[in-house]
Motif scaffolding. Sequence first.
Motif, PDB file in Angstrom:
ATOM      1  N   ASN A  61      46.701  41.722  38.067  1.00  5.77           N
ATOM      2  CA  ASN A  61      47.170  42.884  38.810  1.00  5.77           C
ATOM      3  C   ASN A  61      47.563  42.479  40.220  1.00  5.77           C
ATOM      4  OD1 ASN A  61      44.872  43.145  40.656  1.00  5.77           O
ATOM      5  ND2 ASN A  61      43.715  43.749  38.848  1.00  5.77           N
ATOM      6  N   ILE A  62      48.190  43.372  40.921  1.00  6.00           N
ATOM      7  CA  ILE A  62      48.727  43.071  42.250  1.00  6.00           C
ATOM      8  C   ILE A  62      47.654  42.577  43.202  1.00  6.00           C
ATOM      9  CG2 ILE A  62      49.767  44.132  44.297  1.00  6.00           C
ATOM     10  CD1 ILE A  62      51.420  45.846  42.365  1.00  6.00           C
ATOM     11  N   GLU A  63      46.500  43.211  43.192  1.00  7.37           N
ATOM     12  CA  GLU A  63      45.432  42.819  44.116  1.00  7.37           C
ATOM     13  C   GLU A  63      44.949  41.397  43.844  1.00  7.37           C
ATOM     14  OE1 GLU A  63      40.901  44.085  45.386  1.00  7.37           O
ATOM     15  OE2 GLU A  63      42.034  45.399  44.073  1.00  7.37           O
ATOM     16  N   MET A  64      44.719  41.081  42.577  1.00  9.13           N
ATOM     17  CA  MET A  64      44.223  39.753  42.231  1.00  9.13           C
ATOM     18  C   MET A  64      45.245  38.666  42.526  1.00  9.13           C
ATOM     19  SD  MET A  64      41.176  39.545  41.249  1.00  9.13           S
ATOM     20  CE  MET A  64      40.084  40.933  41.309  1.00  9.13           C
ATOM     21  N   LEU A  65      46.492  38.947  42.248  1.00  7.63           N
ATOM     22  CA  LEU A  65      47.520  37.924  42.403  1.00  7.63           C
ATOM     23  C   LEU A  65      47.969  37.748  43.845  1.00  7.63           C
ATOM     24  CD1 LEU A  65      49.554  38.670  39.206  1.00  7.63           C
ATOM     25  CD2 LEU A  65      47.852  36.885  39.567  1.00  7.63           C
ATOM     26  N   SER A  66      47.588  38.669  44.711  1.00  8.91           N
ATOM     27  CA  SER A  66      47.942  38.517  46.119  1.00  8.91           C
ATOM     28  C   SER A  66      46.962  37.588  46.833  1.00  8.91           C
ATOM     29  CB  SER A  66      47.984  39.882  46.815  1.00  8.91           C
ATOM     30  OG  SER A  66      46.695  40.452  46.829  1.00  8.91           O
ATOM     31  N   SER A  67      45.870  37.242  46.169  1.00 16.59           N
ATOM     32  CA  SER A  67      44.859  36.385  46.782  1.00 16.59           C
ATOM     33  C   SER A  67      44.366  35.329  45.800  1.00 16.59           C
ATOM     34  CB  SER A  67      43.672  37.241  47.248  1.00 16.59           C
ATOM     35  OG  SER A  67      42.587  36.433  47.603  1.00 16.59           O
ATOM     36  N   VAL A  68      44.672  34.087  46.077  1.00 22.63           N
ATOM     37  CA  VAL A  68      44.186  32.992  45.230  1.00 22.63           C
ATOM     38  C   VAL A  68      42.663  32.979  45.241  1.00 22.63           C
ATOM     39  CG1 VAL A  68      44.078  30.472  45.024  1.00 22.63           C
ATOM     40  CG2 VAL A  68      46.269  31.603  45.438  1.00 22.63           C
ATOM     41  N   LYS A  69      42.063  33.271  46.376  1.00 25.01           N
ATOM     42  CA  LYS A  69      40.602  33.270  46.475  1.00 25.01           C
ATOM     43  C   LYS A  69      39.987  34.286  45.514  1.00 25.01           C
ATOM     44  CE  LYS A  69      36.781  33.816  49.692  1.00 25.01           C
ATOM     45  NZ  LYS A  69      36.367  34.050  51.066  1.00 25.01           N
ATOM     46  N   LYS A  70      40.480  35.516  45.508  1.00 26.29           N
ATOM     47  CA  LYS A  70      39.951  36.542  44.609  1.00 26.29           C
ATOM     48  C   LYS A  70      40.151  36.155  43.149  1.00 26.29           C
ATOM     49  CE  LYS A  70      40.317  40.748  47.319  1.00 26.29           C
ATOM     50  NZ  LYS A  70      40.919  42.087  47.384  1.00 26.29           N
ATOM     51  N   PHE A  71      41.336  35.651  42.841  1.00 30.15           N
ATOM     52  CA  PHE A  71      41.638  35.260  41.468  1.00 30.15           C
ATOM     53  C   PHE A  71      40.704  34.135  41.022  1.00 30.15           C
ATOM     54  CE2 PHE A  71      44.477  33.341  38.174  1.00 30.15           C
ATOM     55  CZ  PHE A  71      44.569  34.449  37.349  1.00 30.15           C
TER      56      PHE A  71
END
Length: 82
Positions: A61-71
């Motif tokens: 999703n947009i949120e996960m893919l906007s941050s390598v750290k979160k992903f």
Amino acid sequence: MINMITTLIEALKEVGIYADEEIFNENSSFYDFLSSSLTFINFLIVLEEKLNTTIPDELINIEMLSSVKKFCEELEKLCKKT
């Protein structure tokens, strides 16, 4: 997390995207590297093979893919479950 970032870099390289630790790190966004949906799908397939798991739709999703750290954090949790 460093090992996961290394795995992501290897997957990017396998789909023809140049990346190294200097330009691709936990502060990066996938949007800077994956310019087409076809490349993105190929990247996910390679990543699933490398991790020997299936990445659930909730992680794409947009949120996960906007941050390598979160992903990376979510992938590490996923890998611990399997």
